[in-house]
Design a protein around this motif. Structure first.
Motif, PDB file in Angstrom:
ATOM      1  N   TYR A 164     -19.666   4.977 -14.311  1.00  0.00           N
ATOM      2  CA  TYR A 164     -20.013   5.408 -15.664  1.00  0.00           C
ATOM      3  C   TYR A 164     -21.077   6.499 -15.614  1.00  0.00           C
ATOM      4  O   TYR A 164     -21.999   6.447 -14.793  1.00  0.00           O
ATOM      5  CB  TYR A 164     -20.559   4.232 -16.483  1.00  0.00           C
ATOM      6  CG  TYR A 164     -19.505   3.323 -17.047  1.00  0.00           C
ATOM      7  CD1 TYR A 164     -19.281   3.249 -18.415  1.00  0.00           C
ATOM      8  CD2 TYR A 164     -18.713   2.535 -16.215  1.00  0.00           C
ATOM      9  CE1 TYR A 164     -18.300   2.407 -18.940  1.00  0.00           C
ATOM     10  CE2 TYR A 164     -17.729   1.701 -16.725  1.00  0.00           C
ATOM     11  CZ  TYR A 164     -17.542   1.641 -18.094  1.00  0.00           C
ATOM     12  OH  TYR A 164     -16.572   0.817 -18.613  1.00  0.00           O
ATOM     13  N   TYR A 165     -20.927   7.487 -16.486  1.00  0.00           N
ATOM     14  CA  TYR A 165     -21.975   8.475 -16.686  1.00  0.00           C
ATOM     15  C   TYR A 165     -23.022   7.906 -17.636  1.00  0.00           C
ATOM     16  O   TYR A 165     -22.681   7.232 -18.616  1.00  0.00           O
ATOM     17  CB  TYR A 165     -21.419   9.751 -17.313  1.00  0.00           C
ATOM     18  CG  TYR A 165     -20.791  10.729 -16.339  1.00  0.00           C
ATOM     19  CD1 TYR A 165     -21.428  11.087 -15.159  1.00  0.00           C
ATOM     20  CD2 TYR A 165     -19.566  11.334 -16.637  1.00  0.00           C
ATOM     21  CE1 TYR A 165     -20.855  11.990 -14.285  1.00  0.00           C
ATOM     22  CE2 TYR A 165     -18.996  12.253 -15.769  1.00  0.00           C
ATOM     23  CZ  TYR A 165     -19.641  12.575 -14.594  1.00  0.00           C
ATOM     24  OH  TYR A 165     -19.085  13.487 -13.737  1.00  0.00           O
ATOM     25  N   CYS A 166     -24.265   8.211 -17.361  1.00  0.00           N
ATOM     26  CA  CYS A 166     -25.353   7.902 -18.294  1.00  0.00           C
ATOM     27  C   CYS A 166     -25.799   9.225 -18.903  1.00  0.00           C
ATOM     28  O   CYS A 166     -26.264  10.122 -18.188  1.00  0.00           O
ATOM     29  CB  CYS A 166     -26.509   7.231 -17.565  1.00  0.00           C
ATOM     30  SG  CYS A 166     -27.938   6.915 -18.639  1.00  0.00           S
ATOM     31  N   PHE A 167     -25.622   9.363 -20.199  1.00  0.00           N
ATOM     32  CA  PHE A 167     -25.992  10.608 -20.876  1.00  0.00           C
ATOM     33  C   PHE A 167     -26.380  10.304 -22.316  1.00  0.00           C
ATOM     34  O   PHE A 167     -25.709   9.524 -22.997  1.00  0.00           O
ATOM     35  CB  PHE A 167     -24.822  11.608 -20.856  1.00  0.00           C
ATOM     36  CG  PHE A 167     -25.156  12.946 -21.446  1.00  0.00           C
ATOM     37  CD1 PHE A 167     -26.019  13.818 -20.795  1.00  0.00           C
ATOM     38  CD2 PHE A 167     -24.624  13.334 -22.665  1.00  0.00           C
ATOM     39  CE1 PHE A 167     -26.346  15.044 -21.351  1.00  0.00           C
ATOM     40  CE2 PHE A 167     -24.932  14.559 -23.224  1.00  0.00           C
ATOM     41  CZ  PHE A 167     -25.803  15.421 -22.558  1.00  0.00           C
ATOM     42  N   ASN A 168     -27.448  10.917 -22.738  1.00  0.00           N
ATOM     43  CA  ASN A 168     -27.932  10.755 -24.113  1.00  0.00           C
ATOM     44  C   ASN A 168     -28.183   9.283 -24.456  1.00  0.00           C
ATOM     45  O   ASN A 168     -27.942   8.839 -25.573  1.00  0.00           O
ATOM     46  CB  ASN A 168     -26.942  11.383 -25.099  1.00  0.00           C
ATOM     47  CG  ASN A 168     -27.561  11.614 -26.468  1.00  0.00           C
ATOM     48  OD1 ASN A 168     -28.781  11.701 -26.603  1.00  0.00           O
ATOM     49  ND2 ASN A 168     -26.737  11.689 -27.491  1.00  0.00           N
ATOM     50  N   GLY A 169     -28.626   8.546 -23.436  1.00  0.00           N
ATOM     51  CA  GLY A 169     -28.948   7.142 -23.656  1.00  0.00           C
ATOM     52  C   GLY A 169     -27.758   6.206 -23.685  1.00  0.00           C
ATOM     53  O   GLY A 169     -27.925   5.018 -23.943  1.00  0.00           O
ATOM     54  N   ASN A 170     -26.543   6.712 -23.408  1.00  0.00           N
ATOM     55  CA  ASN A 170     -25.335   5.882 -23.464  1.00  0.00           C
ATOM     56  C   ASN A 170     -24.582   5.927 -22.149  1.00  0.00           C
ATOM     57  O   ASN A 170     -24.669   6.912 -21.399  1.00  0.00           O
ATOM     58  CB  ASN A 170     -24.401   6.358 -24.590  1.00  0.00           C
ATOM     59  CG  ASN A 170     -25.053   6.255 -25.957  1.00  0.00           C
ATOM     60  OD1 ASN A 170     -25.575   5.214 -26.315  1.00  0.00           O
ATOM     61  ND2 ASN A 170     -25.044   7.346 -26.708  1.00  0.00           N
ATOM     62  N   LEU A 171     -23.845   4.859 -21.872  1.00  0.00           N
ATOM     63  CA  LEU A 171     -22.958   4.829 -20.710  1.00  0.00           C
ATOM     64  C   LEU A 171     -21.528   5.092 -21.169  1.00  0.00           C
ATOM     65  O   LEU A 171     -21.063   4.495 -22.132  1.00  0.00           O
ATOM     66  CB  LEU A 171     -23.027   3.461 -20.011  1.00  0.00           C
ATOM     67  CG  LEU A 171     -24.321   3.126 -19.266  1.00  0.00           C
ATOM     68  CD1 LEU A 171     -24.231   1.715 -18.692  1.00  0.00           C
ATOM     69  CD2 LEU A 171     -24.593   4.124 -18.151  1.00  0.00           C
ATOM     70  N   GLN A 203     -31.122  19.185 -21.085  1.00  0.00           N
ATOM     71  CA  GLN A 203     -30.652  20.038 -19.999  1.00  0.00           C
ATOM     72  C   GLN A 203     -29.252  19.668 -19.519  1.00  0.00           C
ATOM     73  O   GLN A 203     -28.790  20.155 -18.489  1.00  0.00           O
ATOM     74  CB  GLN A 203     -31.647  19.999 -18.844  1.00  0.00           C
ATOM     75  CG  GLN A 203     -33.049  20.450 -19.241  1.00  0.00           C
ATOM     76  CD  GLN A 203     -33.936  20.731 -18.057  1.00  0.00           C
ATOM     77  OE1 GLN A 203     -33.481  21.233 -17.035  1.00  0.00           O
ATOM     78  NE2 GLN A 203     -35.226  20.427 -18.176  1.00  0.00           N
ATOM     79  N   ASN A 204     -28.573  18.788 -20.302  1.00  0.00           N
ATOM     80  CA  ASN A 204     -27.188  18.411 -20.020  1.00  0.00           C
ATOM     81  C   ASN A 204     -27.035  17.830 -18.607  1.00  0.00           C
ATOM     82  O   ASN A 204     -26.147  18.209 -17.851  1.00  0.00           O
ATOM     83  CB  ASN A 204     -26.245  19.608 -20.210  1.00  0.00           C
ATOM     84  CG  ASN A 204     -24.797  19.175 -20.308  1.00  0.00           C
ATOM     85  OD1 ASN A 204     -24.482  18.088 -20.781  1.00  0.00           O
ATOM     86  ND2 ASN A 204     -23.896  20.029 -19.850  1.00  0.00           N
ATOM     87  N   LEU A 205     -27.914  16.914 -18.260  1.00  0.00           N
ATOM     88  CA  LEU A 205     -27.927  16.305 -16.938  1.00  0.00           C
ATOM     89  C   LEU A 205     -27.397  14.877 -17.032  1.00  0.00           C
ATOM     90  O   LEU A 205     -27.983  14.031 -17.697  1.00  0.00           O
ATOM     91  CB  LEU A 205     -29.348  16.299 -16.373  1.00  0.00           C
ATOM     92  CG  LEU A 205     -30.026  17.670 -16.253  1.00  0.00           C
ATOM     93  CD1 LEU A 205     -31.492  17.507 -15.869  1.00  0.00           C
ATOM     94  CD2 LEU A 205     -29.296  18.549 -15.242  1.00  0.00           C
ATOM     95  N   LYS A 206     -26.295  14.620 -16.364  1.00  0.00           N
ATOM     96  CA  LYS A 206     -25.696  13.284 -16.375  1.00  0.00           C
ATOM     97  C   LYS A 206     -26.076  12.544 -15.094  1.00  0.00           C
ATOM     98  O   LYS A 206     -26.069  13.117 -14.010  1.00  0.00           O
ATOM     99  CB  LYS A 206     -24.173  13.380 -16.503  1.00  0.00           C
ATOM    100  CG  LYS A 206     -23.697  13.939 -17.824  1.00  0.00           C
ATOM    101  CD  LYS A 206     -22.204  13.797 -17.989  1.00  0.00           C
ATOM    102  CE  LYS A 206     -21.428  14.730 -17.081  1.00  0.00           C
ATOM    103  NZ  LYS A 206     -21.510  16.129 -17.541  1.00  0.00           N
ATOM    104  N   ARG A 207     -26.361  11.257 -15.239  1.00  0.00           N
ATOM    105  CA  ARG A 207     -26.584  10.392 -14.083  1.00  0.00           C
ATOM    106  C   ARG A 207     -25.377   9.463 -13.936  1.00  0.00           C
ATOM    107  O   ARG A 207     -24.595   9.318 -14.864  1.00  0.00           O
ATOM    108  CB  ARG A 207     -27.879   9.603 -14.259  1.00  0.00           C
ATOM    109  CG  ARG A 207     -29.134  10.471 -14.086  1.00  0.00           C
ATOM    110  CD  ARG A 207     -30.376   9.833 -14.668  1.00  0.00           C
ATOM    111  NE  ARG A 207     -30.308   9.806 -16.129  1.00  0.00           N
ATOM    112  CZ  ARG A 207     -31.243   9.235 -16.893  1.00  0.00           C
ATOM    113  NH1 ARG A 207     -32.270   8.632 -16.350  1.00  0.00           N
ATOM    114  NH2 ARG A 207     -31.121   9.258 -18.206  1.00  0.00           N
ATOM    115  N   LEU A 208     -25.235   8.861 -12.770  1.00  0.00           N
ATOM    116  CA  LEU A 208     -24.043   8.060 -12.475  1.00  0.00           C
ATOM    117  C   LEU A 208     -24.443   6.623 -12.182  1.00  0.00           C
ATOM    118  O   LEU A 208     -25.385   6.366 -11.429  1.00  0.00           O
ATOM    119  CB  LEU A 208     -23.297   8.660 -11.276  1.00  0.00           C
ATOM    120  CG  LEU A 208     -21.890   8.137 -11.000  1.00  0.00           C
ATOM    121  CD1 LEU A 208     -20.947   8.465 -12.155  1.00  0.00           C
ATOM    122  CD2 LEU A 208     -21.337   8.740  -9.697  1.00  0.00           C
TER     123      LEU A 208
END
Length: 260
Positions: A164-171, A203-208
């Motif tokens: 899952y990507y974590c972005f904008n506080g959501n998975l 900065q449009n940075l996604k975590r995994l």
């Protein structure tokens, strides 16, 4: 031939006959159109069913022909399974089960190839030190990219259900980014100490992340370990002939194979 009936299924219109809709009396449609269950009408007077309109074409065609015909590149088996379960057409349930077994056997022999890339980039961000005091800060960030190819579409869907990507506080599942059934490209970053949470979004940075373990993937070593765990549980093993040992140990290329 009975008079034509127009159905509004989730906003899509279909025209068929009463005899077709009641061809399996014990099904949900059989009950609806024999009067056992009341039907709803839309503003045009069409019978309204609040289900997926696109998938209904396969269900209606089965009522007409008693055959489940799906395109070769059909990618919505999960959705079709849920819709078939709703309509409770027993022969269609059995036909779908046979189709899934057929697809599973066809995908027993499979290959999985992953090419990895990593780089370091500098990110700049502001830090709020007091209500009216901000300072500019910067830090190095690890940026990862994984290009994944598999001859097994089902395996990529399995992978999509675990990562899952974590972005904008959501998975969000990476399966939503799966536009090609055999290819998937993942781009993500490692967490940076001191980087405010809102900066990842700005900065449009996604975590995994990997679920259900709720583990963040902050390195290629962790990524490789998790992918190997998922792949081997699905019957894959390491291809001893490719890639070169040094490439595998350096996490540059992963190649796995699966035999019947």
């Amino acid at each position: 031939m009975s008079e034509p009936i127009t159905l509004n299924v989730g906003g899509k219109l279909y025209t068929t006959s009463l005899s077709t809709l009641t061809s399996f009396p014990d099904s949900m449609l059989g009950a609806m159109f024999s009067g056992k269950i009341p039907t709803k009408k839309d503003s045009q007077g069409n019978c309204f069913i609040d289900r997926d309109g696109k998938i209904f074409r396969y269900i209606l065609n089965f009522l007409r022909t008693s055959h489940l015909d799906l395109p070769e590149d059909f990618q919505e088996m999960g959705l079709l399974r849920r819709e078939v379960d709703f309509y409770q057409i027993q022969p269609l349930i059995e036909a779908l089960q046979e189709k899934e077994v057929e697809l599973s056997k066809a995908e027993k022999n499979a290959m999985l190839n992953i090419t990895l890339d990593q780089k370091t980039q500098t990110v700049h961000f502001t830090v709020r030190e007091a209500p009216q005091i901000y300072s500019l800060s910067s830090s190095n960030m690890e940026v990862f990219s994984a290009h994944i190819f598999s001859t097994s579409c089902l395996f990529l869907k399995l992978l999509g259900s675990k990562l899952y990507y974590c972005f904008n506080g959501n998975l969000s599942s990476i399966s939503t980014y799966l536009q090609d059934p055999n290819h998937l490209t993942l781009d993500w970053v490692a967490s940076v100490e001191g980087l405010p949470e809102e900066e990842y979004t700005k900065q449009n940075l996604k975590r995994l992340w990997v679920v259900p373990d709720n583990k963040q993937i902050n390195s290629f070593q962790v990524f490789v370990e998790e992918v190997l765990k998922i792949a081997m549980s699905d019957g894959f093993c390491i291809d001893s002939s490719h890639p070169h040992t040094s490439d595998f140990m350096n996490n540059k290329i992963i190649r796995l194979i699966r035999y019947k």
